[in-house]
Write a protein that holds these residues in place. Structure first.
Motif, PDB file in Angstrom:
ATOM      1  N   HIS A 270      19.445   3.031 -16.544  1.00  0.00           N
ATOM      2  CA  HIS A 270      19.502   4.482 -16.392  1.00  0.00           C
ATOM      3  C   HIS A 270      20.959   4.922 -16.531  1.00  0.00           C
ATOM      4  CE1 HIS A 270      20.233   2.890 -12.323  1.00  0.00           C
ATOM      5  NE2 HIS A 270      20.970   3.977 -12.131  1.00  0.00           N
TER       6      HIS A 270
ATOM      7  N   GLY B 139      20.906   8.700  -9.247  1.00  0.00           N
ATOM      8  CA  GLY B 139      22.150   8.629  -8.492  1.00  0.00           C
ATOM      9  C   GLY B 139      22.766   9.980  -8.185  1.00  0.00           C
ATOM     10  N   CYS B 140      21.950  11.030  -8.276  1.00  0.00           N
ATOM     11  CA  CYS B 140      22.453  12.364  -7.946  1.00  0.00           C
ATOM     12  C   CYS B 140      21.274  13.228  -7.523  1.00  0.00           C
ATOM     13  CB  CYS B 140      23.180  12.988  -9.132  1.00  0.00           C
ATOM     14  SG  CYS B 140      22.163  13.183 -10.602  1.00  0.00           S
TER      15      CYS B 140
ATOM     16  N   VAL C  78      18.223   9.783 -15.608  1.00  0.00           N
ATOM     17  CA  VAL C  78      19.480   9.960 -14.876  1.00  0.00           C
ATOM     18  C   VAL C  78      19.165   9.880 -13.388  1.00  0.00           C
ATOM     19  CG1 VAL C  78      21.406  11.510 -14.373  1.00  0.00           C
ATOM     20  CG2 VAL C  78      20.485  11.386 -16.691  1.00  0.00           C
TER      21      VAL C  78
ATOM     22  N   THR D  72      24.066   7.463 -14.681  1.00  0.00           N
ATOM     23  CA  THR D  72      24.466   8.057 -13.416  1.00  0.00           C
ATOM     24  C   THR D  72      25.724   8.894 -13.647  1.00  0.00           C
ATOM     25  OG1 THR D  72      24.841   7.544 -11.069  1.00  0.00           O
ATOM     26  CG2 THR D  72      25.898   6.107 -12.673  1.00  0.00           C
TER      27      THR D  72
ATOM     28  N   VAL E 212      27.985  11.358 -17.780  1.00  0.00           N
ATOM     29  CA  VAL E 212      27.260  10.247 -17.177  1.00  0.00           C
ATOM     30  C   VAL E 212      27.719   8.930 -17.789  1.00  0.00           C
ATOM     31  CG1 VAL E 212      25.220  11.618 -16.597  1.00  0.00           C
ATOM     32  CG2 VAL E 212      25.355  10.516 -18.833  1.00  0.00           C
TER      33      VAL E 212
END
Length: 85
Positions: free
Chosen positions: A67, A43-44, A41, A69, A55
Motif C-alpha cells: 500500500h 496509515g492516515c 492508501v 502511506t 505518499v
C-alpha cells in the motif's frame, strides 16, 4: 495522489487482508510519471486525505507494493498533477 475516494463498504474476507472500511483508494502519480494508477492508501485518517498529498510505497511480498502511506511532506502543487486528472 491526484484523486481518491473513501471506501465505506467492506467485502467478504476483507478483515483477512488487514484493513477494513473506511479506507482510501487513490490515483497515485509517481514523480516523473505520465499516468497515475489506482492503489490503497493506509496509515492516515481518511478525513485528512486530499488531492496533492504526497505518499510513499510500503513494500509487501518481494517485488510488490502492499500500500501507500503519507510522507508528511508538503502537498504537491496542483499544476504538477493537473494534466493527469
Amino acid at each position: 495522489m491526484t484523486t481518491f475516494c473513501i471506501v465505506n463498504v467492506g467485502y467478504p474476507g476483507q478483515k483477512d487482508q488487514g484493513f477494513t472500511p473506511p479506507y482510501v483508494a487513490a490515483a497515485v502519480l509517481l514523480d516523473g510519471a505520465d499516468i497515475a494508477f489506482q492503489h490503497l492508501v493506509l496509515g492516515c485518517d481518511p478525513a485528512e486525505v486530499r488531492m496533492g498529498m504526497r505518499v510513499r510505497a510500503v513494500w509487501g511480498e518481494p517485488g510488490s507494493i502492499s500500500h501507500f502511506t503519507p510522507t508528511g511532506e508538503p502537498d504537491a502543487e496542483y499544476e504538477s498533477y493537473a494534466g493527469s486528472l
